[in-house]
Design an enzyme around this catalytic site. Structure first.
Site: not given
Length: 292
Positions: A180, A68
């Site tokens: 993610d 991320s």
């Protein structure tokens, strides 16, 4: 004859002393160091403070891995971005710089602006041109496994790694549906181990404030994932030699305007971890290192 005998006795004594005197140990070779950057939206700016302390101590980083926002910071640093420039850009960053509202049944926004955002930090576009080997981690919704990007264009890998479920639309690629990396690998210690790291420094930003009360849709989702991440620590923490945990629970997901405070939190946490790092990497320097 007496002189000859004396010379023999002295020679034998010296040979015995040489044979039985312990030889000084050779310095231990410094192990290959890997650093794993965790996710956390604006909290990820704290990574810059950690890197600053490691640079001050001239601690070498042989491998990097990011999930991320940790992937964004890792890519910029691996691409040669100076920390001062990363701090300047971090202070100016706002949500619109890397997200574009585009409501669909898969999510509320698109993460494609990340490709352009990375260009503000480094001109490097491909993994092969990075000065430090890098792995960017995303999660496949179909196989429920981590996906490791180590070659090709960096931009698409960043978009996938930052595709926060519920907010950003998933990225369809090579038969996978990517979201993610935080979902399967909150702190990608496994990724740097796969790269060959022998000593792993992990940065965890997913702590929870006990009195934090969600006030909107996104904060509910964010806190939910933070809770899941806290229960998933048994998967990544054992693979780390040192875990640096900046105190960032007071910062909200979009507190980019507080970049200076976040960087300071990263510096403070890194300085607290320095003795453990130096003991492993610089055995003779640990005693004399000044921890400020």
């Amino acid at each position: 004859m007496g002189e000859l005998a004396g010379w023999v006795d002295r020679t034998v004594k010296r040979v015995r002393e040489f044979a039985y005197t312990p030889r000084p140990e050779r310095p231990r070779p410094i192990p290959k160091v890997g650093m794993a950057f965790g996710g956390g939206f604006a909290r990820g700016i704290a990574h810059i403070g950690v890197l600053r302390v490691l640079e001050e101590q001239r601690i070498p980083l042989d491998f990097l891995a990011g999930t991320s926002v940790g992937a964004v910071v890792a890519a910029a640093y691996a691409g040669g971005a100076p920390l001062a420039e990363m701090e300047r850009v971090g202070q100016q960053t706002r949500f619109k710089d890397f997200a574009e509202w585009s409501v669909s049944w898969q999510g509320l926004a698109s993460s494609t602006r990340l490709k352009r955002y990375l260009g503000r930090l480094t001109p490097v576009r491909r993994f092969e041109s990075l000065r430090i080997p890098l792995t960017i981690v995303a999660s496949d919704l179909l196989s429920a496994e981590s996906v490791y990007f180590t070659s090709g264009e960096i931009g698409p890998a960043l978009c996938a790694s930052c595709a926060y479920p519920g907010l950003f639309r998933p990225i369809a690629q090579d038969g996978k549906l990517l979201v993610d990396g935080f979902v399967t690998s909150p702190v990608p210690t496994d990724a740097v181990r796969r790269m060959g790291a022998e000593f792993v420094i992990a940065v965890n930003l997913s702590g929870l404030a006990s009195d934090e009360r969600p006030t909107n849709f996104f904060e509910i989702i964010s806190r939910t994932y933070s809770i899941l991440a806290s229960h998933a620590e048994t998967s990544w923490r054992p693979l780390a030699n040192v875990v640096i945990e900046p105190k960032v629970t007071e910062f909200h997901w979009d507190d980019f305007a507080r970049a200076t405070e976040l960087i300071r939190a990263g510096e403070q946490a890194a300085r607290q971890a320095l003795p453990s790092i130096l003991e492993a990497l610089q055995p003779h320097a640990a005693a004399s290192a000044k921890v400020r």
